[in-house]
Write an enzyme that holds these catalytic residues in place. Sequence first.
Site, PDB file in Angstrom:
ATOM      1  N   ARG A   8      11.416   0.020  12.473  1.00  0.00           N
ATOM      2  CA  ARG A   8       9.981  -0.046  12.760  1.00  0.00           C
ATOM      3  C   ARG A   8      10.184  -0.980  13.961  1.00  0.00           C
ATOM      4  NH1 ARG A   8       5.525  -0.124   8.456  1.00  0.00           N
ATOM      5  NH2 ARG A   8       4.187  -1.159  10.309  1.00  0.00           N
ATOM      6  N   ARG A  61      10.619  -9.794   5.308  1.00  0.00           N
ATOM      7  CA  ARG A  61      10.593  -8.529   5.705  1.00  0.00           C
ATOM      8  C   ARG A  61      11.036  -8.383   7.026  1.00  0.00           C
ATOM      9  NH1 ARG A  61       5.532  -4.350   4.921  1.00  0.00           N
ATOM     10  NH2 ARG A  61       5.624  -3.401   6.623  1.00  0.00           N
ATOM     11  N   ARG A  92      -9.191   0.993   9.353  1.00  0.00           N
ATOM     12  CA  ARG A  92      -8.992  -0.274   9.599  1.00  0.00           C
ATOM     13  C   ARG A  92      -9.960  -1.139  10.215  1.00  0.00           C
ATOM     14  NH1 ARG A  92      -3.230   0.258   9.055  1.00  0.00           N
ATOM     15  NH2 ARG A  92      -1.900  -1.397   9.560  1.00  0.00           N
ATOM     16  N   ARG A 140      -0.126  -8.538  13.128  1.00  0.00           N
ATOM     17  CA  ARG A 140      -0.631  -7.398  12.290  1.00  0.00           C
ATOM     18  C   ARG A 140      -1.662  -8.162  11.179  1.00  0.00           C
ATOM     19  NH1 ARG A 140       4.613  -4.784  11.065  1.00  0.00           N
ATOM     20  NH2 ARG A 140       3.879  -3.886   9.315  1.00  0.00           N
ATOM     21  N   LYS A 150       0.590  -1.093  -0.070  1.00  0.00           N
ATOM     22  CA  LYS A 150      -0.081   0.033   0.163  1.00  0.00           C
ATOM     23  C   LYS A 150       0.776   1.374  -0.063  1.00  0.00           C
ATOM     24  CE  LYS A 150      -2.358  -0.670   3.896  1.00  0.00           C
ATOM     25  NZ  LYS A 150      -1.605  -1.974   4.235  1.00  0.00           N
TER      26      LYS A 150
HETATM   27  P1  ADP Z   1       1.231  -2.123   7.805  1.00  0.00           P
HETATM   28  O1  ADP Z   1       0.351  -1.930   6.747  1.00  0.00           O
HETATM   29  O2  ADP Z   1       2.411  -2.741   7.506  1.00  0.00           O
HETATM   30  O3  ADP Z   1       0.676  -2.947   9.094  1.00  0.00           O
HETATM   31  P2  ADP Z   1       1.020   0.556   8.932  1.00  0.00           P
HETATM   32  O4  ADP Z   1       2.079   1.476   8.841  1.00  0.00           O
HETATM   33  O5  ADP Z   1       0.084   1.105   8.058  1.00  0.00           O
HETATM   34  O6  ADP Z   1       1.678  -0.699   8.814  1.00  0.00           O
HETATM   35  O7  ADP Z   1       0.736   0.489  10.371  1.00  0.00           O
HETATM   36  C1  ADP Z   1       1.329   0.298  11.631  1.00  0.00           C
HETATM   37  C2  ADP Z   1       0.671   0.122  12.916  1.00  0.00           C
HETATM   38  O8  ADP Z   1       0.219   1.446  13.098  1.00  0.00           O
HETATM   39  C3  ADP Z   1      -0.442  -0.714  13.065  1.00  0.00           C
HETATM   40  O9  ADP Z   1      -0.102  -2.152  13.443  1.00  0.00           O
HETATM   41  C4  ADP Z   1      -1.334  -0.180  14.053  1.00  0.00           C
HETATM   42  O10 ADP Z   1      -0.807  -0.438  15.540  1.00  0.00           O
HETATM   43  C5  ADP Z   1      -1.162   1.365  13.991  1.00  0.00           C
HETATM   44  N1  ADP Z   1      -2.004   1.951  13.173  1.00  0.00           N
HETATM   45  C6  ADP Z   1      -2.017   2.666  11.708  1.00  0.00           C
HETATM   46  N2  ADP Z   1      -3.146   3.025  11.165  1.00  0.00           N
HETATM   47  C7  ADP Z   1      -4.202   2.752  11.962  1.00  0.00           C
HETATM   48  C8  ADP Z   1      -5.582   2.841  12.129  1.00  0.00           C
HETATM   49  N3  ADP Z   1      -6.352   3.216  11.198  1.00  0.00           N
HETATM   50  N4  ADP Z   1      -6.058   2.523  13.456  1.00  0.00           N
HETATM   51  C9  ADP Z   1      -5.357   1.971  14.524  1.00  0.00           C
HETATM   52  N5  ADP Z   1      -3.953   1.523  14.385  1.00  0.00           N
HETATM   53  C10 ADP Z   1      -3.378   2.231  13.213  1.00  0.00           C
END
Ligand code: ADP
Length: 190
Positions: A136, A127, A88, A147, A13
């Site tokens: 990270r 990864r 999400r 996740r 994404k």
């Molecule tokens: P990925 O898609 O690789 O899991 P992101 O950078 O989108 O990584 O998200 C990393 C973390 O940030 C998530 O696991 C969560 O803890 C937090 N996070 C990101 N966006 C949201 C969201 N919309 N709602 C709740 N937590 C979020």
Amino acid sequence: MNIILLGPPGAGKGTQAQRIEAGKNMKQLSTGDMLRAAIAAGTPIGLKAKDTMARGELVPDDIVVGIISDRIEDADCAAGFILDGFPRNVSQAEALDVMLAEKGLELDAVVEIKVNDGILINRIEKRAAETEGGPRADDNAEALKKRLDVYHAQTAPLIEYYATKGTLRSVDGMADMDEVARQIMEVLNG
Ligand code: ADP
């Protein structure tokens, strides 16, 4: 044009959002990036989010809903935005519907990047091996697995949510990056 990129962790994404941003006059809004910036800056939101994120769990809805609601009003989003990592879960999607209606904005498309689980687990393990100990805190095998579980339980229902609304478009996330980008552009150009 305002869109959502939907897909599991490891679907690409972020990479695709950056490409769209470069090719179209649209702003990438990644809640993950914004939360990581808040953690790095030591803000109250960062402090609240830090441990939850490191475990690979979702931070509370009110935090991300607040961040997005403020951010989409900024001038650099006026020509369009790409939501990457938000919403999400269904309650975030409902909050997004309300805020867009209040602000007089519309979603033009929800682009699902489809990747099957076997491939994801391979990508995720790779990864984790490459990035463990990197910037990270959630790129270790355990948090990545979490996740993926969270994605299936909470985020995947959004596919049905947007399919019902008629805004869902799907692209093949198992193709190479250029092909995925091409398919997304096709969707965006109608
Ligand atoms: P990925 O898609 O690789 O899991 P992101 O950078 O989108 O990584 O998200 C990393 C973390 O940030 C998530 O696991 C969560 O803890 C937090 N996070 C990101 N966006 C949201 C969201 N919309 N709602 C709740 N937590 C979020």
